[in-house]
Design an enzyme around this catalytic site. Structure first.
Site: not given
Ligand code: ZN
Length: 888
Positions: A338-339, A167
């Protein structure tokens, strides 16, 4: 993805430095910005069959990919993404229709600037299905982009592990592909690797076949349809531990020997997965979910949500009792939360294009906060949401800001979109909207969004549609006001009118801007919640068309934005502010922190006296929540930095700040007490760091005493305080101490501790030692991913020195920064600068090295410098006057 916060690793050790961190990175080659990322839509990939052989030693790989694709409109060429790949052959065979099975070779044309490869065919292609087979090779980098290596020390010598980071647009460095989030396809990955090493990818290993030459061919199960940026591969001397939750195999993967340090992450992940399976109403869809730890760091990110195979740098996944702090523990939890939220928001349902990146990042940031507060209420992290919102508002109040949903055209612009607006403003807006529609309606909306769009791509409007339907309340208009327009609303609170036992407060909406105060304010529909200091009842209203009013049960000091879920600044009329300051000790801690944040920002902008912040600090009892004191200490630290060379002014401020903080420090103490709240442990680290910055000799002496005693008395430097104590010693080090620390860094075998020591070597306030740290940063000694971090560390105390050094060594610096961060790294080194000369240097640099459409971070750095210059000139006199009055 979770952003790289230097703070995540060594954070509180350096807490409080006035830094309003502005994104920054080394000179991108101008060509990168030209890489237009949208490919022609006439060809659609369906499935990638990849066979790859990495050669870690020679930092290269060879590969073949066979891509099943559908030609939707007749064409004589196919264009896809490829960066730094060398093609040996390209063959296309038709799968269906006339000519099925016959193959034709393609002419290959590579466009480096556009990061594409075009395959031209002698015979035009009719509509139908084809297989494109490519034979190619590529390289393995030393920074976290594409397929890359991380080297680390072990007692048995150096080792190298491989990982991928795709990403936002780097899958094209390993696989020629339609490298855009909307081109979802399935992936089959086969790798040939040395026996004895562990290979990890998104899916479980399907087969592992020993080859005659001693290597192993590992085949992973096919992935479901997903975006290219979520593909993952890692290879190394790893260990893995697993647990089973609701039929999913959860795993942590670490360097051999570090597995016990991942126990907290694995345990936390189990609880988080259970919660998410429930919250999203759609079960986690893959058979396994690993979290893979890698040593070192990136200037761009701390962790990445590859589907089924999260990658996390060790500092945000492992806990080593020898050095890890309470803050580290909370970061490990928050990073995993979060992930894992991305496994749904991002991986299962993906934004159509980078314009809507916030759908991924705002949501995952909000979920991370929500999950931490829910599973660890004892950490009191809900109070931290004010700080996250404040970070977004600082950025959002400058003219260089942008709307949450923004137009992204190039790879560079997509990289720059990973900023405070996308993450923290996105999070804050979601929090406000959830408070507006209610928790249950919000969750129902999210659940139907997940059901409706699973394995697909979306834009923001798809989310609003589902939430509005679930809430049966017009929320889309508010959501659009806050996501399609930039900027921070300002709610002005008029003098309240008390009548018949209730209080009416008139409200007016303006805009909070730091550098465009004369601009006509934008208009927002703003949901407002208000209460009375010391009371628990609240009332709600929607300020629309610039005006509103709210009636509160009872009379007293009005608290607007009670609970702090609103994304706006609150400016009280002088009488209302005076009453609030008088009742400050009775406010809920979250409103104390929110009021401190607004008072600071409004004071620095000249909308009220800057010294109002000191009035509130003065009104805060020593027994206030540790996080309230952390905010006040942060304010003192920022003022200290602002005084710069004004020694007399700085001394007056320091004297006051020390007098205010000393009783709090006395309460907290250097030694942890059994059963103390975790926020006290964090405040301890925080206060010690602040007192050290303020030059408090007692604090510096105590840190030195403990450091000197460490060898003979391990209790002098307990693990949770080690970074803090070392940071004080490093900040005030002399040459002999610095040399001793460097010897310790060299000898250290734990990558996490070693990285910390190199960061500390770069944190000295002494210019000569800072110069030595800069020189050291460009040698091989600190390791490939520590050099750029060290230069950033030096820039906190010595921005001009670090900036000039980076420019003078730009080629060597660029080699140490991942390509994704290049347009922000160098401007970021000026993040703490306070002189017009530095603003000029950043401008000159940007014009020479950064493509015009990728200059936003540079422009923001310049705006930040100008803002600090103005604050010094215009606001410090008010602080001076207050301190002089106080001293009398
Ligand atoms: Zn993120």
């Amino acid at each position: 993805m979770r952003r790289n916060l230097l703070s995540a690793a060594i954070a509180l050790a350096f807490a409080g430095l006035a830094a309003l961190p502005v994104g920054a990175a080394p000179g991108a080659p101008k060509t990168a910005a030209l890489a237009t990322t949208q490919l022609p839509r006439g060809v659609q990939p369906l499935h990638y069959d990849i066979a790859m052989t990495p050669d870690a030693k020679s930092a290269s790989f060879s590969a073949q990919v066979a891509i099943d694709l559908e030609v939707m409109a007749p064409t004589s060429s196919i264009t896809l993404h490829a960066a730094d790949l060398k093609f040996a052959s390209a063959t296309l065979s038709a799968r269906t229709g006339p000519g099925g099975g016959t193959a034709q070779n393609a002419q290959i044309a590579v466009d480096e600037a556009a990061q594409t490869a075009t395959f031209r065919f002698a015979k035009p292609l009719a509509r139908g299905r084809y297989k494109l087979a490519l034979d190619y090779s590529g390289s393995i980098g030393s920074q976290a982009v594409g397929l890359f290596s991380l080297d680390y020390d072990t007692p048995a010598g150096k080792r190298r592990a491989l990982f991928t980071q795709f990403e936002n647009s780097d899958a094209r460095r390993m696989i020629p592909s339609w490298d855009e989030p909307a081109f979802k396809a399935s992936f089959a990955l086969r790798v040939t690797v040395p026996s004895g090493e562990m290979a990890v990818s998104n899916m479980p290993v399907k087969s592992s076949t020993p080859l005659p030459d001693g290597r192993v061919s590992v085949r992973f199960a096919d992935t479901p349809n997903m975006s290219t940026y979520l593909l993952f591969f890692a290879l190394g001397d790893f260990e893995r531990a697993t647990a089973n939750v609701d039929g999913t195999e959860l795993g942590v993967v670490t360097r051999r020997g570090s597995l016990p340090e991942a126990a907290f992450a694995l345990e936390s992940s189990q609880a988080i997965l259970r919660e998410y399976n429930d919250y999203f109403g759609v079960r986690y869809p893959l058979p396994k979910l690993d979290n893979i730890a890698g040593p070192g760091r990136s200037q761009f990110f701390g962790a990445m949500e590859n589907w089924g195979a999260i990658f996390t740098f060790e500092y945000a996944l492992l806990l080593d009792p020898a050095i890890s702090t309470q803050r580290d523990k909370q970061e490990v939890f928050a990073t995993a939360a979060h992930e894992m939220a991305h496994q749904w928001f991002g991986d299962l349902v993906t934004m159509r294009w980078w314009d809507d990146l916030w759908l991924n990042e705002g949501f995952a940031s909000w979920m991370e906060s929500r999950m931490t507060a829910r599973l660890h209420p004892e950490w009191n992290t809900h109070l931290e949401t004010v700080g996250a919102r404040d970070g977004a508002m600082r950025r959002d109040a400058l003219a260089t800001t942008h709307p949450v949903v923004q137009h992204v055209a190039t790879v560079e612009q997509a990289s720059q979109a990973f900023d405070e607006i996308t993450y923290q403003k996105g999070e804050a807006v979601i929090r406000m909207l959830e408070a507006y529609v209610g928790e249950d309606a919000w969750r129902r909306g999210v659940r139907s969004y997940m059901r409706e769009h699973a394995y697909g791509n979306t834009a923001s409007s798809d989310l609003w549609r589902q939430v509005e339907r679930a809430a049966a309340k017009p929320v889309t208009a508010i959501a659009r006001d806050f996501t399609l327009q930039p900027g921070v609303p300002l709610i002005r609170v008029m003098e309240p009118v008390c009548k018949g036992g209730s209080m009416t407060v008139a409200l007016a909406q303006g805009e909070f801007s730091r550098d465009q105060p004369a601009r006509k304010p934008l208009s927002w529909r703003v949901p407002v919640i208000a209460g009375i200091a010391g009371g628990s009842a609240t009332a709600r209203t929607l300020v629309a068309g610039g005006k509103g009013s709210i009636t509160l049960p009872g009379c007293g000091a009005a608290v607007v934005n009670a609970g702090q879920s609103g994304y706006y600044r609150t400016l009280y009329a002088p009488g209302a502010f005076a009453r609030l300051a008088g009742g400050f000790a009775t406010l809920a801690p979250i409103d104390q922190i929110g009021t401190l944040a607004d008072t600071w920002a409004l004071g620095m902008a000249g909308l009220q006296p800057a010294s109002n912040f000191l009035d509130l600090a003065q009104a805060t009892p020593a027994s206030a929540d540790p996080q309230v004191w952390a905010r006040i200490a942060g304010g003192f630290d920022s003022l200290h930095a602002m005084y710069g060379e004004d020694k007399a002014g700085r001394a007056r401020l320091d004297a006051y700040a020390l007098a205010r903080l000393a009783p709090v420090m006395a309460q907290v103490g250097w030694n942890a007490q059994a059963g103390e709240p975790t926020s006290r442990a964090i405040l301890r680290a925080n206060l010690i760091a602040t007192l050290s910055h303020l030059g408090d000799q007692a604090t510096v002496n105590e840190a030195r005493r403990r450091y000197a005693a460490m060898a003979s008395d391990p209790a002098a430097v307990p693990g949770p305080l080690r970074k803090t104590i070392l940071a004080v010693v490093a900040e005030h080090a002399d040459a002999a101490t610095w040399d001793a620390m460097r010897r310790a860094a060299r000898a250290e075998k734990s990558p996490m501790i070693k990285d910390t020591l190199y960061a500390l070597l770069a944190s000295s306030d002494d210019r000569a030692l800072a110069e030595r740290a800069l020189a050291l940063a460009l040698t091989d000694e600190p390791g490939a991913t520590n050099g750029a971090m060290m230069i950033s560390m030096v820039s906190r105390n010595h921005p001009e020195l670090a900036f000039d050094f980076a420019l003078a060594n730009i080629r060597a610096v660029n080699e140490r920064v991942d390509a994704t961060s290049r347009s922000r790294y160098v401007p970021g080194l000026a993040g703490n600068a306070t002189t017009p000369a530095m603003a000029g240097k950043v401008k000159t640099y940007a014009e020479a090295h950064i493509a015009p459409e990728a200059r936003r971070d540079a422009e923001t750095a310049i705006a930040g410098i100008n803002d600090r210059i103005q604050v010094r000139r215009e606001r410090l006199p008010e602080i001076d006057a207050w301190l002089a009055q106080y001293a009398k």
